[in-house]
Write a protein that holds these residues in place. Structure first.
Motif, PDB file in Angstrom:
ATOM      1  N   ALA A 100       8.402 -14.440   8.973  1.00 59.06           N
ATOM      2  CA  ALA A 100       8.735 -13.026   8.807  1.00 59.06           C
ATOM      3  C   ALA A 100       7.786 -12.406   7.793  1.00 59.06           C
ATOM      4  CB  ALA A 100      10.183 -12.856   8.339  1.00 59.06           C
ATOM      5  N   LEU A 101       7.675 -11.074   7.882  1.00 57.08           N
ATOM      6  CA  LEU A 101       6.739 -10.330   7.040  1.00 57.08           C
ATOM      7  C   LEU A 101       7.388  -9.006   6.664  1.00 57.08           C
ATOM      8  CD1 LEU A 101       3.826  -9.637   6.006  1.00 57.08           C
ATOM      9  CD2 LEU A 101       3.279  -9.022   8.358  1.00 57.08           C
ATOM     10  N   ILE A 102       7.154  -8.563   5.437  1.00 60.61           N
ATOM     11  CA  ILE A 102       7.671  -7.273   4.990  1.00 60.61           C
ATOM     12  C   ILE A 102       6.561  -6.520   4.289  1.00 60.61           C
ATOM     13  CG2 ILE A 102       8.577  -8.216   2.810  1.00 60.61           C
ATOM     14  CD1 ILE A 102      10.976  -6.256   3.198  1.00 60.61           C
ATOM     15  N   SER A 103       6.470  -5.224   4.578  1.00 57.17           N
ATOM     16  CA  SER A 103       5.420  -4.416   3.977  1.00 57.17           C
ATOM     17  C   SER A 103       5.675  -4.228   2.483  1.00 57.17           C
ATOM     18  CB  SER A 103       5.362  -3.060   4.672  1.00 57.17           C
ATOM     19  OG  SER A 103       6.575  -2.349   4.462  1.00 57.17           O
ATOM     20  N   ALA A 104       4.668  -3.726   1.786  1.00 60.16           N
ATOM     21  CA  ALA A 104       4.765  -3.548   0.336  1.00 60.16           C
ATOM     22  C   ALA A 104       5.934  -2.635  -0.040  1.00 60.16           C
ATOM     23  CB  ALA A 104       3.453  -3.003  -0.211  1.00 60.16           C
ATOM     24  N   SER A 105       6.152  -1.612   0.752  1.00 62.87           N
ATOM     25  CA  SER A 105       7.239  -0.673   0.467  1.00 62.87           C
ATOM     26  C   SER A 105       8.599  -1.209   0.882  1.00 62.87           C
ATOM     27  CB  SER A 105       6.993   0.645   1.199  1.00 62.87           C
ATOM     28  OG  SER A 105       7.097   0.436   2.596  1.00 62.87           O
ATOM     29  N   GLY A 106       8.586  -2.182   1.774  1.00 61.35           N
ATOM     30  CA  GLY A 106       9.835  -2.707   2.305  1.00 61.35           C
ATOM     31  C   GLY A 106      10.338  -1.985   3.529  1.00 61.35           C
ATOM     32  N   ARG A 107       9.612  -0.964   3.952  1.00 68.74           N
ATOM     33  CA  ARG A 107      10.101  -0.149   5.069  1.00 68.74           C
ATOM     34  C   ARG A 107       9.861  -0.791   6.431  1.00 68.74           C
ATOM     35  NH1 ARG A 107       8.433   4.323   1.689  1.00 68.74           N
ATOM     36  NH2 ARG A 107       6.318   4.227   2.548  1.00 68.74           N
ATOM     37  N   THR A 108       8.915  -1.720   6.508  1.00 67.42           N
ATOM     38  CA  THR A 108       8.561  -2.314   7.800  1.00 67.42           C
ATOM     39  C   THR A 108       8.668  -3.826   7.728  1.00 67.42           C
ATOM     40  OG1 THR A 108       7.004  -0.488   8.130  1.00 67.42           O
ATOM     41  CG2 THR A 108       6.830  -2.373   9.622  1.00 67.42           C
ATOM     42  N   THR A 109       9.237  -4.397   8.762  1.00 68.83           N
ATOM     43  CA  THR A 109       9.371  -5.849   8.842  1.00 68.83           C
ATOM     44  C   THR A 109       8.936  -6.343  10.215  1.00 68.83           C
ATOM     45  OG1 THR A 109      11.685  -5.654   9.549  1.00 68.83           O
ATOM     46  CG2 THR A 109      11.281  -5.909   7.188  1.00 68.83           C
ATOM     47  N   TRP A 110       8.535  -7.600  10.251  1.00 62.78           N
ATOM     48  CA  TRP A 110       8.171  -8.260  11.506  1.00 62.78           C
ATOM     49  C   TRP A 110       8.769  -9.665  11.484  1.00 62.78           C
ATOM     50  CZ3 TRP A 110       4.839  -5.559   8.429  1.00 62.78           C
ATOM     51  CH2 TRP A 110       4.160  -4.470   8.995  1.00 62.78           C
TER      52      TRP A 110
END
Length: 124
Positions: free
Chosen positions: A49-59
């Motif tokens: 899993a991956l999360i963007s720096a802001s936390g708004r986007t995940t994969w």
């Protein structure tokens, strides 16, 4: 240099839940994309899993979608992986990783900093 330390790995029964944590030693945690990878001795390190720096986007990798949730608390320099409905095939050492890339890929080579890993074992 960013130091990452994972915790929360343990033995759990299939169908159970656990939460992994990763704490980062940096004053600019909110600049880093963060990810979870896992590896068992017979396989290569694999994206979870991956999360963007802001936390708004995940994969998520397909095998954990709907079961695992990645999140972060930028005020506390923490990232989490909530693991529900775990399966024996989830057994692995779980690593957290950090990257300054704003659009990181999902391969280990896309991440610069790594923790030492935490063992998750799921019994059937």
């Amino acid at each position: 240099q960013v130091q990452l330390v994972e915790s929360g790995g343990r033995l759990v029964q299939a169908g159970g839940s656990l939460r992994l944590s990763c704490v980062a030693s940096t004053r600019t945690f909110n600049n880093y994309g963060m990810g979870w990878f896992r590896q068992d001795p017979a396989k290569e390190r694999a994206f979870v899993a991956l999360i963007s720096a802001s936390g708004r986007t995940t994969w998520y990798t397909d095998s954990v979608k709907g079961r695992f949730t990645i999140s972060r608390d930028n005020a506390k320099n923490l990232m989490y992986l909530q693991m529900n409905s775990v399966r024996p095939e989830d057994t692995a050492v779980y690593y957290c990783a950090a990257t300054l890339s704003g659009a990181p890929g999902r391969g280990p080579g896309d991440f610069t900093f790594w923790g030492q890993g935490t063992q998750v074992t799921v019994s059937s």
